[in-house]
Design an enzyme around this catalytic site. Structure first.
Site, PDB file in Angstrom:
ATOM      1  N   ALA A 111       0.828  -1.209   0.000  1.00 60.49           N
ATOM      2  CA  ALA A 111       0.000   0.000   0.000  1.00 60.49           C
ATOM      3  C   ALA A 111       0.868   1.268   0.000  1.00 60.49           C
ATOM      4  CB  ALA A 111      -0.918  -0.005   1.220  1.00 60.49           C
ATOM      5  N   PRO A 112       0.411   2.292  -0.726  1.00 59.10           N
ATOM      6  CA  PRO A 112      -0.842   2.398  -1.493  1.00 59.10           C
ATOM      7  C   PRO A 112      -0.797   1.786  -2.892  1.00 59.10           C
ATOM      8  CG  PRO A 112       0.332   4.464  -1.632  1.00 59.10           C
ATOM      9  CD  PRO A 112       1.142   3.583  -0.706  1.00 59.10           C
ATOM     10  N   GLY A 113       0.371   1.278  -3.312  1.00 56.35           N
ATOM     11  CA  GLY A 113       0.386   0.548  -4.568  1.00 56.35           C
ATOM     12  C   GLY A 113       1.258   1.120  -5.660  1.00 56.35           C
ATOM     13  N   ASP A 143      -0.786  -6.147   2.354  1.00 55.22           N
ATOM     14  CA  ASP A 143      -0.684  -4.975   3.228  1.00 55.22           C
ATOM     15  C   ASP A 143      -2.017  -4.804   3.953  1.00 55.22           C
ATOM     16  OD1 ASP A 143      -0.357  -2.271   4.324  1.00 55.22           O
ATOM     17  OD2 ASP A 143       1.344  -2.135   2.968  1.00 55.22           O
ATOM     18  N   LYS A 165      16.227  -0.161   4.496  1.00 57.85           N
ATOM     19  CA  LYS A 165      16.236   1.150   5.142  1.00 57.85           C
ATOM     20  C   LYS A 165      17.477   1.274   6.022  1.00 57.85           C
ATOM     21  CE  LYS A 165      12.241   1.395   3.240  1.00 57.85           C
ATOM     22  NZ  LYS A 165      12.075   2.071   1.936  1.00 57.85           N
TER      23      LYS A 165
END
Length: 338
Positions: free
Chosen positions: A209-211, A228, A295
């Site tokens: 999400a959001p895609g 998600d 990350k």
């Protein structure tokens, strides 16, 4: 001796320099733009430096250009005239070749001309030399970096400079209705790793999400299972090739060998993300490809990357690790299931 202009994402030049010290003995550095652009001097010849970088490409080095010539900036019209004459004298490098001109400017440069004006003049010079000025797919690149008091000029092939974009800054045009800018990361990964997403058939998108990534894979004709607990973008909800599992990835029930591509761009800690990807490995087909972002949440990114790679290599071959232009506090890994 050889001299080079190196470029990294903002704030990551020190890590690029640390990597270069490990693979090229005795190099020295001079900063040109804080945390981003630097001069590297080496006792090795140009071919030796290029061979070392190709053998063990630094993660944080986005772009590198040789410094074949340099000009002291006077701050007047003579600077562009001298630059044009320098290109004319190097005519044998460009005749009958598709040649791109890349101009970059330090914010404090005394060079008076804009990048677009300089490029226009040098493109005209190339036409005089029977070269073909191009923007895309060049055979040769003239790369000019305007420092505060000096022009650094280098000639080379795109593959030797690590990118065919100025400074490795890959630009994509934002599309109307685009779900998110995260799509650019996956587009750049396709270029950087020599992939063609249309060659795959079924993808698993973890933390979708959001895609943004899902939307690109759907555009390329893949069936996508997006995992998600959050909502996907309304434009994707009724796509016939999309299955949205609105659960945490650790709770998803997936058939073994179902996917030939896994992508993951989650804002999780690196080690938790690694464990999750390994837990989902059985849902992937043999030799499946994985594209994931890592990350960099800590002050020792090289150590973090080393630990993540060691963990993931229990189930995947890590083919390449790179901080792409569209990465921020992260890098992208290109892997294949063992």
């Amino acid at each position: 001796m050889s001299e080079w202009i190196g470029t990294a994402n903002q704030g990551y030049a020190p890590y690029a320099m640390e990597e270069l010290r490990r693979i090229i003995p005795g190099v020295s550095f001079l900063q040109l733009a804080a945390g981003e652009v630097f001069v590297m001097s080496s006792s090795l010849e140009t071919a030796e430096v290029l061979a070392a970088i190709k053998e063990q490409e630094p993660i944080f080095l986005r772009h590198i250009q040789p410094v074949d010539r340099s000009l002291t900036i006077s701050g007047d019209a003579g600077d562009l005239e001298k630059l044009s004459e320098l290109i004319r004298n190097a005519r044998l490098m460009f005749t009958d070749k598709r040649t791109a001109v890349h101009i970059r400017r330090n914010a404090k440069t005394a060079f008076q001309y804009t990048a677009s004006d300089t490029k226009a003049v040098l493109d005209a010079v190339l036409m005089e030399l029977d070269a073909e000025p191009v923007v895309q797919q060049p055979e040769m690149i003239i790369s000019v970096y305007a420092g505060e008091q000096k022009l650094y000029i280098g000639f080379g092939r795109p593959e030797d400079m690590l990118s065919d974009w100025p400074g490795g800054a890959v630009r994509f045009q934002r599309e109307e209705g685009q779900v998110s800018r995260a799509k650019f990361k996956l587009l750049e990964a396709e270029r950087a790793f020599g992939l063609h997403y249309g060659d795959y058939s079924s993808a698993l998108d973890i933390g979708a999400a959001p895609g943004g990534w899902t939307s690109l894979l759907l555009e390329r004709g893949l069936r996508v299972t997006a995992i998600d607990p959050a909502d996907m973008h309304p434009s994707l909800l009724h796509h016939p090739a999309l299955t949205h599992l609105k659960v945490n990835a650790s709770e998803a029930k997936l058939a073994p060998g179902s996917f030939d591509l896994l992508v993951c761009d989650m804002s999780w800690s690196p080690m938790l993300m690694s464990r999750l990807v390994l837990d989902l490995k059985d849902s992937l087909a043999e030799q499946a490809t994985a594209i994931i972002t890592v990350k960099l949440m800590h002050r020792k990114p090289l150590q973090t990357i080393r630990e993540v790679k060691e963990r993931l290599e229990t189930g995947f071959a890590v083919l390449k690790a790179k901080q792409l232009f569209h990465n921020r506090e992260e890098i992208t890994l290109y892997m294949r299931k063992k």
